[in-house]
Motif scaffolding. Structure first.
Motif, PDB file in Angstrom:
ATOM      1  N   TYR A 100      -9.887  -0.795   0.954  1.00  0.00           N
ATOM      2  CA  TYR A 100      -9.379  -0.659  -0.408  1.00  0.00           C
ATOM      3  C   TYR A 100     -10.123  -1.586  -1.365  1.00  0.00           C
ATOM      4  O   TYR A 100     -10.323  -1.253  -2.537  1.00  0.00           O
ATOM      5  N   TRP A 101     -10.540  -2.729  -0.883  1.00  0.00           N
ATOM      6  CA  TRP A 101     -11.388  -3.603  -1.682  1.00  0.00           C
ATOM      7  C   TRP A 101     -12.711  -2.890  -1.996  1.00  0.00           C
ATOM      8  O   TRP A 101     -13.202  -2.925  -3.132  1.00  0.00           O
ATOM      9  N   GLN A 102     -13.260  -2.206  -0.986  1.00  0.00           N
ATOM     10  CA  GLN A 102     -14.509  -1.467  -1.187  1.00  0.00           C
ATOM     11  C   GLN A 102     -14.318  -0.318  -2.174  1.00  0.00           C
ATOM     12  O   GLN A 102     -15.191  -0.051  -3.002  1.00  0.00           O
ATOM     13  N   TYR A 103     -13.174   0.380  -2.101  1.00  0.00           N
ATOM     14  CA  TYR A 103     -12.903   1.453  -3.058  1.00  0.00           C
ATOM     15  C   TYR A 103     -12.943   0.913  -4.483  1.00  0.00           C
ATOM     16  O   TYR A 103     -13.549   1.518  -5.383  1.00  0.00           O
ATOM     17  N   GLU A 104     -12.284  -0.223  -4.730  1.00  0.00           N
ATOM     18  CA  GLU A 104     -12.278  -0.807  -6.079  1.00  0.00           C
ATOM     19  C   GLU A 104     -13.684  -1.180  -6.526  1.00  0.00           C
ATOM     20  O   GLU A 104     -14.060  -0.954  -7.677  1.00  0.00           O
ATOM     21  N   LEU A 132       0.832  -1.208   0.000  1.00  0.00           N
ATOM     22  CA  LEU A 132       0.000   0.000   0.000  1.00  0.00           C
ATOM     23  C   LEU A 132       0.866   1.258   0.000  1.00  0.00           C
ATOM     24  O   LEU A 132       0.559   2.234  -0.694  1.00  0.00           O
ATOM     25  N   ARG A 133       1.961   1.238   0.757  1.00  0.00           N
ATOM     26  CA  ARG A 133       2.868   2.388   0.776  1.00  0.00           C
ATOM     27  C   ARG A 133       3.504   2.610  -0.585  1.00  0.00           C
ATOM     28  O   ARG A 133       3.837   3.737  -0.954  1.00  0.00           O
ATOM     29  N   ASN A 134       3.671   1.530  -1.339  1.00  0.00           N
ATOM     30  CA  ASN A 134       4.299   1.616  -2.657  1.00  0.00           C
ATOM     31  C   ASN A 134       3.287   1.843  -3.781  1.00  0.00           C
ATOM     32  O   ASN A 134       3.640   1.755  -4.960  1.00  0.00           O
ATOM     33  N   GLY A 135       2.036   2.105  -3.429  1.00  0.00           N
ATOM     34  CA  GLY A 135       1.042   2.475  -4.424  1.00  0.00           C
ATOM     35  C   GLY A 135       0.137   1.377  -4.919  1.00  0.00           C
ATOM     36  O   GLY A 135      -0.764   1.611  -5.722  1.00  0.00           O
ATOM     37  N   HIS A 136       0.363   0.129  -4.473  1.00  0.00           N
ATOM     38  CA  HIS A 136      -0.541  -0.967  -4.847  1.00  0.00           C
ATOM     39  C   HIS A 136      -1.827  -0.845  -4.036  1.00  0.00           C
ATOM     40  O   HIS A 136      -1.827  -0.325  -2.918  1.00  0.00           O
ATOM     41  N   SER A 137      -2.925  -1.349  -4.553  1.00  0.00           N
ATOM     42  CA  SER A 137      -4.173  -1.329  -3.781  1.00  0.00           C
ATOM     43  C   SER A 137      -4.414  -2.658  -3.077  1.00  0.00           C
ATOM     44  O   SER A 137      -5.360  -2.779  -2.298  1.00  0.00           O
ATOM     45  N   CYS A 138      -3.551  -3.651  -3.344  1.00  0.00           N
ATOM     46  CA  CYS A 138      -3.709  -4.966  -2.732  1.00  0.00           C
ATOM     47  C   CYS A 138      -2.365  -5.692  -2.795  1.00  0.00           C
ATOM     48  O   CYS A 138      -1.366  -5.132  -3.253  1.00  0.00           O
TER      49      CYS A 138
END
Length: 600
Positions: free
Chosen positions: A139-143, A68-74
């Motif tokens: 983040y799952w909900q955001y997607e 997540l810190r590196n920009g991945h969403s999962c």
């Protein structure tokens, strides 16, 4: 009587405790390299919530936190299976000690481990496992939100006969109707957008994105007028700088439309101003709440968002939630640029079938060196790109031994005239001519080191330069949002002395110049040199890219492409061949489930 000593347990202590326990459990004999306090703290909390005693689960959570810190969403379990994290074979943690890290098991082992816990999409646990992707639930909900909104809005809505007649007549007027051997991608993008509630227009620099979008807005307005009143439009961008450039570009396009004889009422319906996304949604400082949301949607009929590659997943979810159900959405950006700083890569995740691409660059027509270099970098062609660097006039390589005299030369050419400018207009014109870009902030060849080098050189040429202080003519960037002053992180201005000696920071805002006392602004940064990330949404006649060897791990083809395409006329690059080739070959891919959702 026995005294009890208590101490506060900090996230850092908890992180170290969990690592110690896991190291013991997995028979590792050393600390982990690069473990952040927040990673261990999150693992501790979530393992307690799940009642987990597994060694695998906390490691997965720490890897997810890092992702997540590196920009991945999962976290992609397939991609980390068999991989070793938090290791060092170079003695980073001590001259005689190297860290072995933690090696994840096979995909089957990882899947079996996580399926032992109730973390399916239907559960309400803080973790979610979905198609071999591990998420924090929010983040799952955001997607899910973004996919649902976009899929609903991307359904085709054919025009009525009357609307089609209006559209055909206007398209002939908006675009040159003479027969062409090649497809007019700009006209094609407008045609496709007229029948969609969501339009995505993507293209590289000079492909005419703003030119196209201005005509798209006019066409949408004209077609809608056949059925109802004029659309209420709004425009927005992720940053203050991108917002400013959007307004400037749209106003130029509106003048062109007026000269073409387009109905002035249609042209005037396009806004003269724009918002930052934070300002549009009414996001309050130091708060997650917004003024506009699903229960209080924006009072608009159409929204144009520029520089969408910079928009992160949480922001896109908020934005889509705040749109009324009938609202049209136009998304504009360059999918090849760097993705957002925060988690997600929304524009890059949108399937190509949903995007209108502008293929022809009018700025680099004839395959000039900059356009050619950008093309090869975008396609990870290291050999070809290096040859362009060596053999083109508008792209030039700065040898290591020539960097210092080169730096002195550009200071004399661009920065000294800015300091000696007789007017603010002249100073801003100088500032827009040239910028030094770096991949990293720290180090001798990072932004901080380069700004110091420039100021020292300038101090030998002008007695007004005071190192580390504000002075007349100094270019600065706001690094903190000042909502009360209407200034935001990324806004760039020039320190200017009044006749009484008072120093103000002056900002160009459209045709206006905003003056703010320098004492009211905290956290100003010198911007003779800037990070590549901070220049997204900007353009300069001449760009110098300084690629330090120590920035190697941060480099990617997207980073280089973004830097190169900030230049309109000339691009100078200081880099070793080894570092360049490695960076061009590295195309960063972010873990996400959004593309699969939009493709289903």
């Amino acid at each position: 009587m026995t005294s009890k000593v208590t101490s506060k347990v900090t996230p850092k202590v908890m992180a170290q405790e969990i690592v110690t326990k896991m190291v013991s459990s997995s028979q590792l004999q050393t600390d982990y390299v690069g473990l952040e306090a927040v990673d261990g703290f999150l693992a501790t909390q979530l393992c307690q919530s799940l009642g987990s005693q597994s060694v695998v689960i906390p490691h997965l959570i720490m890897a997810l936190s890092k992702a997540l810190r590196n920009g991945h969403s999962c976290l992609s379990l397939a991609d980390i299976a068999g991989q070793t994290f938090w290791s060092s074979t170079t003695g980073e943690i001590g001259p005689e000690k190297a860290a072995l890290g933690y090696t994840f098991g096979s995909l089957e082992v990882l899947i079996h481990s996580v399926k032992s816990y109730p973390i399916t999409t239907d559960d309400f646990a803080p973790l979610v496992l979905d198609n071999e992707l591990l998420y924090l639930r929010r983040y799952w909900q955001y997607e899910q939100q973004v996919a649902q909104h976009l899929l609903q809005r991307m359904q085709l809505h054919p025009l009525t006969k009357e609307q089609q007649v209006t559209a055909d007549r206007l398209l002939l007027q908006l675009f040159n109707a003479s027969p062409k051997l090649q497809i007019d991608w700009q006209a094609q993008a407008v045609k496709e957008a007229l029948v969609r509630q969501v339009s995505v227009v993507s293209g590289g620099p000079g492909t005419g994105k703003t030119y196209t979008v201005a005509r798209l807005l006019v066409a949408l307005q004209a077609v809608n007028a056949e059925a109802s009143e004029l659309l209420i439009m709004a425009m927005a961008a992720p940053t203050g700088k991108a917002k400013q450039r959007l307004v400037e570009s749209i106003n130029v396009a509106k003048s062109q439309l007026l000269q073409q004889g387009i109905d002035s009422a249609l042209i005037n319906s396009i806004p003269d101003t724009a918002y930052t996304l934070h300002g549009l949604l009414g996001i309050r400082p130091n708060s997650q709440s917004t003024k506009h949301h699903q229960g209080n949607t924006l009072p608009i009929d159409l929204l144009l968002v520029d520089e969408v590659s910079m928009v992160d997943l949480p922001m896109m979810a908020r934005l889509l939630d705040a749109l009324p159900a009938h609202c049209k959405l136009v998304l504009v950006g360059d999918a090849q640029q760097l993705p957002s700083v925060a988690a997600g890569s929304v524009l890059a995740d949108i399937p190509s079938s949903m995007i209108s691409y502008l293929h022809k660059s009018h700025r680099f027509d004839g395959q000039g060196g900059i356009g050619l270099l950008a093309h090869h970098v975008m396609h990870n062609e290291a050999d070809q790109s290096w040859q362009v660097l060596l053999n083109n006039e508008d792209v030039n390589l700065i040898p290591e031994q020539e960097f210092q005299p080169w730096l002195e030369q550009v200071c004399d050419c661009y920065f000294v005239p800015m300091l000696k400018a007789k007017s603010l207009a002249q100073a801003f014109a100088c500032l827009s001519q040239f910028r030094i870009l770096a991949a990293t902030r720290q180090g001798d060849m990072g932004v901080e080191g380069l700004n110091e080098k420039v100021e020292r050189l300038l101090s030998r040429r002008s007695s007004q330069i005071r190192l580390g202080q504000n002075y007349h003519g100094k270019p600065v960037m706001v690094t903190k949002n000042h909502h009360g002053l209407g200034l935001f992180n990324g806004d760039i201005g020039i320190v200017w002395a009044e006749e009484n000696g008072q120093l103000n920071v002056c900002f160009q805002q459209g045709q206006e110049v905003r003056k703010v006392n320098v004492g009211l602004l905290q956290n100003l940064e010198t911007v003779y040199a800037m990070t590549i990330h901070k220049t997204q949404g900007s353009e300069f006649e001449h760009v110098a890219l300084v690629v330090a060897a120590q920035a190697e791990r941060l480099l990617s083809s997207q980073l280089l492409y973004t830097a190169i395409t900030r230049a309109k006329q000339t691009c100078s690059i200081k880099v070793s061949e080894y570092v360049w080739r490695k960076a061009v070959a590295n195309k960063t891919q972010r873990w996400s489930g959004l593309r699969a959702l939009l493709s289903s």
